[in-house]
Design a protein around this motif. Structure first.
Motif, mmCIF file in Angstrom:
data_model
loop_
_atom_site.group_PDB
_atom_site.id
_atom_site.type_symbol
_atom_site.label_atom_id
_atom_site.label_comp_id
_atom_site.label_asym_id
_atom_site.label_seq_id
_atom_site.Cartn_x
_atom_site.Cartn_y
_atom_site.Cartn_z
ATOM 1 N N GLU A 68 -12.855 -7.089 3.163
ATOM 2 C CA GLU A 68 -11.632 -7.255 3.955
ATOM 3 C C GLU A 68 -11.919 -7.873 5.319
ATOM 4 O O GLU A 68 -11.129 -8.672 5.832
ATOM 5 C CB GLU A 68 -10.914 -5.899 4.121
ATOM 6 N N TRP A 72 -9.814 -11.133 5.321
ATOM 7 C CA TRP A 72 -8.535 -10.896 5.993
ATOM 8 C C TRP A 72 -8.654 -10.979 7.513
ATOM 9 O O TRP A 72 -7.795 -11.540 8.174
ATOM 10 C CB TRP A 72 -7.984 -9.533 5.560
ATOM 11 N N HIS A 102 -8.406 -11.721 13.381
ATOM 12 C CA HIS A 102 -6.991 -11.577 13.025
ATOM 13 C C HIS A 102 -6.272 -10.643 14.001
ATOM 14 O O HIS A 102 -6.825 -9.606 14.371
ATOM 15 C CB HIS A 102 -6.890 -11.029 11.597
ATOM 16 N N THR A 103 -5.095 -11.006 14.398
ATOM 17 C CA THR A 103 -4.245 -10.360 15.427
ATOM 18 C C THR A 103 -4.796 -10.529 16.849
ATOM 19 O O THR A 103 -4.250 -9.987 17.793
ATOM 20 C CB THR A 103 -3.915 -8.856 15.153
ATOM 21 N N LEU A 112 -8.368 -1.592 10.795
ATOM 22 C CA LEU A 112 -8.577 -1.816 9.365
ATOM 23 C C LEU A 112 -9.504 -0.755 8.776
ATOM 24 O O LEU A 112 -9.203 -0.166 7.728
ATOM 25 C CB LEU A 112 -9.175 -3.211 9.133
ATOM 26 N N ALA A 141 -0.429 -4.034 11.245
ATOM 27 C CA ALA A 141 -0.943 -5.070 10.339
ATOM 28 C C ALA A 141 -1.872 -4.458 9.296
ATOM 29 O O ALA A 141 -1.764 -4.745 8.095
ATOM 30 C CB ALA A 141 -1.668 -6.148 11.140
ATOM 31 N N ALA A 142 -2.798 -3.596 9.749
ATOM 32 C CA ALA A 142 -3.765 -2.998 8.826
ATOM 33 C C ALA A 142 -3.054 -2.123 7.794
ATOM 34 O O ALA A 142 -3.410 -2.138 6.608
ATOM 35 C CB ALA A 142 -4.804 -2.180 9.606
ATOM 36 N N ARG A 145 -1.403 -4.233 5.173
ATOM 37 C CA ARG A 145 -2.416 -4.769 4.259
ATOM 38 C C ARG A 145 -2.895 -3.700 3.268
ATOM 39 O O ARG A 145 -3.089 -3.967 2.084
ATOM 40 C CB ARG A 145 -3.607 -5.289 5.078
ATOM 41 N N VAL A 146 -3.083 -2.487 3.772
ATOM 42 C CA VAL A 146 -3.628 -1.406 2.952
ATOM 43 C C VAL A 146 -2.535 -0.729 2.123
ATOM 44 O O VAL A 146 -2.816 -0.113 1.088
ATOM 45 C CB VAL A 146 -4.374 -0.396 3.871
ATOM 46 N N LEU A 172 5.987 -6.325 11.070
ATOM 47 C CA LEU A 172 4.885 -5.918 10.197
ATOM 48 C C LEU A 172 5.207 -4.638 9.431
ATOM 49 O O LEU A 172 4.356 -4.090 8.749
ATOM 50 C CB LEU A 172 3.607 -5.734 11.026
#
Ligand SMILES: *Cc1c(COP(=O)(O)O)cnc(C)c1O
Length: 416
Positions: A68, A72, A102-103, A112, A141-142, A145-146, A172
């Motif tokens: 990841e 990602w 990212h971000t 993350l 965001a994390a 994604r998760v 998000l």
């Protein structure tokens, strides 16, 4: 509590830190750290500790996290030779580019890693708190994604002044809960997030954003952010021809700094410097230079250095950079200062803004105001130590700071 260390204790603690033995079984970094949490929170913290023991270093979790981070987050982030600044400062200057993650900052490494852990621990929802909103955005965001619902507590004062980040969190998929009690800023938001966690410690996961708080958070955040220093160390050897003579990082709670420093602690030839927010100057309430001017005490569940008066009242703090505006600091930094392995200095608002502008025009990089504090420390050191190899942790990009920057660094006269 005794915090004055003898020379022998300092040597012993440095050895244990280098051997990876800290925090100890009680969550302590020498005299600092520990778990000063209400009774009701202890079972949740113990469950988290057991979960970390089971998953964090398992091959399975590490493989998932590694994939990841690559796909990602966009790791490894670049190591950039700052040619313009090298020429201007008479040094060999390198940037570790967390602004390219990212971000837009290092915070995603931690968000993350913890979101993946939360899923393994069976959490049905993630709780977080945020001040300026950067940690809230990374967590939102994390969690998206998760695939875990995310609730972010934010003081209502901050909700009003950080509107773009509130919008980002909603986009998000996170729920933002304005906190109307207490000081209506970060401190009240932290209290509210803890309260939520206590009410549902099994179904919820509390995702803390810096290397602070009760054990095991300072340890967990350090482990997740150390990817910065591991990559930077290898990249320096490969691209810069050797390890840095000195490395600099800005320090708010201390997560990007401990992430950069931890893998370099054993390199005795590398001097390490944390740069705190000197704000408007040394006066009471005018800065957030915790390690430079603070004294030991307990804040947010851990014993560390903080800014408080004799009655234990937490001081007002100030910094032009919201990310450094915090009256405490992670306990591992308090230890590293006490044993003399890292030196902590400060840069004022004005110096940071000036350094930010110099970096923009010499390197074509608009950094976060937080990161610019590290440039100030590096430039000062370069002046006294010509021709040396310098590594700077560039913790984030400055797009989020545009409203502040356009106020304090106006367009040139005549520009439209
Ligand atoms: C949040 C933030 C910081 C300060 O947090 P640490 O935990 O001290 O790293 C520094 N830089 C940027 C860009 C940030 O967003």
């Amino acid at each position: 509590m005794q915090t004055e260390l003898t020379e022998e204790q300092c040597r012993d603690l440095l050895q244990r830190e280098l051997a990876g033995e800290l925090p100890d079984a009680h969550g302590r970094f020498g005299p600092y750290g520990g778990r000063y949490a209400p009774e009701t929170l202890v079972p949740a913290l113990e469950r988290l500790e057991a979960g970390i023991r089971e998953h964090l270093n398992s091959a399975d979790y590490q493989a998932e996290l590694g994939a990841e981070l690559r796909e990602w987050v966009g790791r490894p982030t670049a190591l950039t030779h700052a040619r313009g600044l090298s020429a201007r400062w008479g040094a060999d200057v390198w940037f570790k580019r967390e602004d390219l993650a990212h971000t837009g900052a290092h915070k995603i490494n931690n968000a993350l890693g913890q979101a993946l852990l939360a899923r393994r621990l069976g959490a049905k929802r993630v709780i977080a708190e945020t001040g300026a909103g950067q940690h809230g955005v990374a967590t939102a965001a994390a969690c998206a994604r998760v695939g875990i619902p995310c609730i972010v507590y934010m003081g209502e004062v901050d909700v009003a002044r950080q509107a773009p980040n509130v919008d980002r969190m909603y986009q998000l998929g996170a729920e933002v809960v304005p906190v109307t009690g207490g000081d209506r800023t970060l401190r009240a938001a932290i209290d509210e997030a803890f309260r939520d966690w206590v009410a549902d410690p099994e179904g919820s996961y509390y995702l803390l954003g810096s290397a602070v708080g009760p054990h095991p958070y300072p340890y967990l955040v350090r482990e997740l952010q150390s990817v910065i220093g591991r990559e930077a160390r290898a990249q320096m050897l490969e691209l810069a021809g050797g390890l840095p003579d000195a490395a600099f990082a800005c320090v708010g709670g201390g997560s990007n700094a401990i992430g950069l420093f931890y893998p370099l602690l054993g390199d005795a030839g590398t001097a390490l410097f944390g740069v705190e927010a000197g704000g408007r100057g040394p006066g009471l309430g005018d800065n957030s230079a915790t390690l430079a001017t603070g004294t030991p005490g307990v804040l947010h569940g851990s014993y560390s250095v903080l800014l408080h008066d004799r009655d234990g009242q937490i001081q007002e703090t100030h910094s032009v950079s919201a990310g450094l505006d915090y009256p405490g600091v992670g306990p591992e930094h308090s230890l590293l200062k006490a044993i003399g392995r890292v030196e902590y200095i400060s840069a004022t608002d004005e110096e940071a803004l000036e350094a930010l502008r110099e970096c923009c025009s010499s390197e074509g990089i608009l950094s976060a105001i937080e990161s610019a504090h590290a440039f100030v420390g590096a430039r000062r050191w370069a002046r006294d130590n010509p021709g040396k190899r310098i590594l700077i942790g560039l913790s984030g990009r400055g797009d989020k700071d545009m409203p502040t920057l356009s106020k304090v660094l106006p367009r040139p006269a005549g520009a439209q």
